[in-house]
Write a protein that holds these residues in place. Sequence first.
Motif, PDB file in Angstrom:
ATOM      1  N   TRP A  76       0.856  -1.411  -0.100  1.00  0.00           N
ATOM      2  CA  TRP A  76      -0.127  -0.298   0.046  1.00  0.00           C
ATOM      3  C   TRP A  76       0.884   1.253  -0.298  1.00  0.00           C
ATOM      4  O   TRP A  76       0.221   2.257  -0.289  1.00  0.00           O
ATOM      5  N   TYR A  81      -3.469   8.228  -1.428  1.00  0.00           N
ATOM      6  CA  TYR A  81      -4.796   8.567  -1.442  1.00  0.00           C
ATOM      7  C   TYR A  81      -5.382   9.661  -0.800  1.00  0.00           C
ATOM      8  O   TYR A  81      -4.862   9.942   0.425  1.00  0.00           O
ATOM      9  N   MET A 103       1.311  10.852   9.054  1.00  0.00           N
ATOM     10  CA  MET A 103       0.236   9.705   9.068  1.00  0.00           C
ATOM     11  C   MET A 103       0.433   9.063   7.654  1.00  0.00           C
ATOM     12  O   MET A 103       0.014   7.789   7.407  1.00  0.00           O
ATOM     13  N   LEU A 106       2.524   5.718   7.254  1.00  0.00           N
ATOM     14  CA  LEU A 106       2.241   4.496   7.869  1.00  0.00           C
ATOM     15  C   LEU A 106       2.438   3.381   7.019  1.00  0.00           C
ATOM     16  O   LEU A 106       2.779   2.279   7.511  1.00  0.00           O
ATOM     17  N   ALA A 107       2.123   3.315   5.881  1.00  0.00           N
ATOM     18  CA  ALA A 107       1.842   2.180   4.826  1.00  0.00           C
ATOM     19  C   ALA A 107       3.164   1.682   4.771  1.00  0.00           C
ATOM     20  O   ALA A 107       3.534   0.404   4.299  1.00  0.00           O
ATOM     21  N   LYS A 109       5.942   1.656   6.749  1.00  0.00           N
ATOM     22  CA  LYS A 109       6.535   0.944   7.772  1.00  0.00           C
ATOM     23  C   LYS A 109       5.858  -0.043   8.322  1.00  0.00           C
ATOM     24  O   LYS A 109       4.722  -0.578   8.256  1.00  0.00           O
ATOM     25  N   PHE A 111       5.294  -2.967  11.806  1.00  0.00           N
ATOM     26  CA  PHE A 111       4.978  -2.874  13.255  1.00  0.00           C
ATOM     27  C   PHE A 111       6.109  -2.782  13.925  1.00  0.00           C
ATOM     28  O   PHE A 111       6.941  -3.684  13.591  1.00  0.00           O
ATOM     29  N   PRO A 112       6.436  -1.974  14.767  1.00  0.00           N
ATOM     30  CA  PRO A 112       5.355  -1.009  15.517  1.00  0.00           C
ATOM     31  C   PRO A 112       5.341   0.399  14.947  1.00  0.00           C
ATOM     32  O   PRO A 112       4.930   1.303  15.734  1.00  0.00           O
ATOM     33  N   ARG A 113       5.934   0.428  13.877  1.00  0.00           N
ATOM     34  CA  ARG A 113       6.128   1.593  13.108  1.00  0.00           C
ATOM     35  C   ARG A 113       6.556   3.017  13.795  1.00  0.00           C
ATOM     36  O   ARG A 113       5.865   4.065  13.903  1.00  0.00           O
ATOM     37  N   ARG A 114       7.643   2.836  14.334  1.00  0.00           N
ATOM     38  CA  ARG A 114       8.444   3.680  14.977  1.00  0.00           C
ATOM     39  C   ARG A 114       8.856   4.986  13.966  1.00  0.00           C
ATOM     40  O   ARG A 114       9.148   4.494  12.723  1.00  0.00           O
ATOM     41  N   LYS A 155       0.344  14.740   2.517  1.00  0.00           N
ATOM     42  CA  LYS A 155       0.072  13.428   3.338  1.00  0.00           C
ATOM     43  C   LYS A 155       0.143  12.181   2.369  1.00  0.00           C
ATOM     44  O   LYS A 155       0.703  11.159   2.459  1.00  0.00           O
TER      45      LYS A 155
END
Lengths: 265, 275
Positions: A76, A81, A103, A106-107, A109, A111-114, A155
């Motif tokens: 993703w 988008y 934000m 996010l796609a 990174k 987990f835990p997305r530091r 973003k």
Amino acid sequence: MQITDVITTDRLGFRFNSIDIVSDVTFTLKRGEFLGIVGPNGSGKTTLIRLLLGLLKPTDGSVTLFGQSAALFNEWQKIGYLPQKMATFNPHFPATVREVVGMGLLARKTFPRRTSRGDRESIDAALALMDINSIKDKLIGELSGGQQQRTLIAKALVAGPELLILDEPTTALDPEGRERFFATLKNINTGKAVTIIMITHDIGTIGQHASRLLYLDKNLIFYGGFDDFCLSKDMTNYFGEHSQHLICHRHEAGGPGFKGPGIGQ
Amino acid sequence: MDFLDLFSHGFIQRALVAGCFIAVLCSVLGTFLVLRRLSLIGDGLAHVTFGGVAVGLLFGAYPFYMAIPIVMASALGILKLIDKARLYGDAAIGIVSSLGIAGGILIASAAGGFNIDLFSYLFGNILAISRVEVWTSVLLCFCLIVVIALYYHELLAITFDEESAKASGIKTTRINRILVLLTALTVVLAMKVVGIMLVSALLIIPPVTALQFARGFKTTIIISCLTGIVAVMAGVTISFVLDLPAGASIVIVSFGIFLVSFLGARLRIKGISRR
């Protein structure tokens, strides 16, 4: 092997309560193309976007993203988008411009997305690209509509997507902001070969910027290059001479002159 | 009696420790819930807690433990109603909430009417909080902090815009479940602090107080927690000194803090616009 087909849909359809919202949409979009999706209100444009993004499951047909079935797709970070702004976000949300842009990372990174130094650099680059560095510590709710929209575009761009999907992105922008916005899009579309899909009601302007056109009215009425659209007698009959001329005139005035395949491709 | 002697009482210490940890739980979760316009989920789940407590009292089991699974199942039920029955959040909460209350009334009636035990849960009694409840609240608070730290970015993205979060590959259903299950546990714990009738105040007032002047999402959560802690400490102290009900005192103090921050924020905005 490099995959050049970014999106392929095959007889894509979505039905809700036995009513066809979108039906029989087949098209292929290649890397670096700029697709304008137009159509009247309620024609299924946003539903089509949501099907492409996997937010809705198709009731008919299929979607392939970067050579992978949308149901199995998990890269993703390749897709940025921008949803219709007013419908989705709370203008009083207590996040700064920097937090909102972050934000979008996010796609890419796991987990835990530091947040890493690379992430911070990407955020700075996106802020600079959209010229919102000076307002990075302001709350999103304190900004004008145009600034909010530029923040949301930053973003969508921050993760460096290969495909950018924009749902009516220019509604909150003034003419000057709109011009700057399209200049930025042109830069990433031609300079970085980012594929762009944009829903718009501004049928005149899209002729100036997009390389391909998709006209939707629940069914696919037209998909192809502008030259084919402008020469099509079927489209003259469908739209009327005036509307067709409006799109084609803008296209000739400043459009990219893409020569693509014809109707029903 | 010296004012500081107040804090030498074991029951006051337990009330303050448990109250502060529960205030942190409510303030953190409340921030996400308020911003997602799900504020009243606390109220709805508190009403279900009433049904759970009634079941516990009917079977002679400890109501606290009986309420936990019932409230957690109801929290998941609210999500299912929103998703599958395509209801708005407030309608789904309303259905589950009224079902909880109706079930509680029927059970209490079948058991021979309302009794003092049930009323103590309705209005809370933080000064009678047990050691087990103190440790449960401390443990749950640490679990919550770990979960929030691990899923902070996902929770933030979903709270800001669920559709965009989903489009970036976030498992929104899983995160929503985690959020409502933590809320369910917190509501059951908080009923001892302020009572079933006032639980939603702890979830709503500290976050909306923070929203008056916080600049940034993390700051909002921190200010919300501080507001909750101050309200609990001041409320417990006032209730003991003036012999007032603790739950109601905590809520009134919370509202007082909100009012001051609201007026302060309005004055600040007026000051800025005059410049």
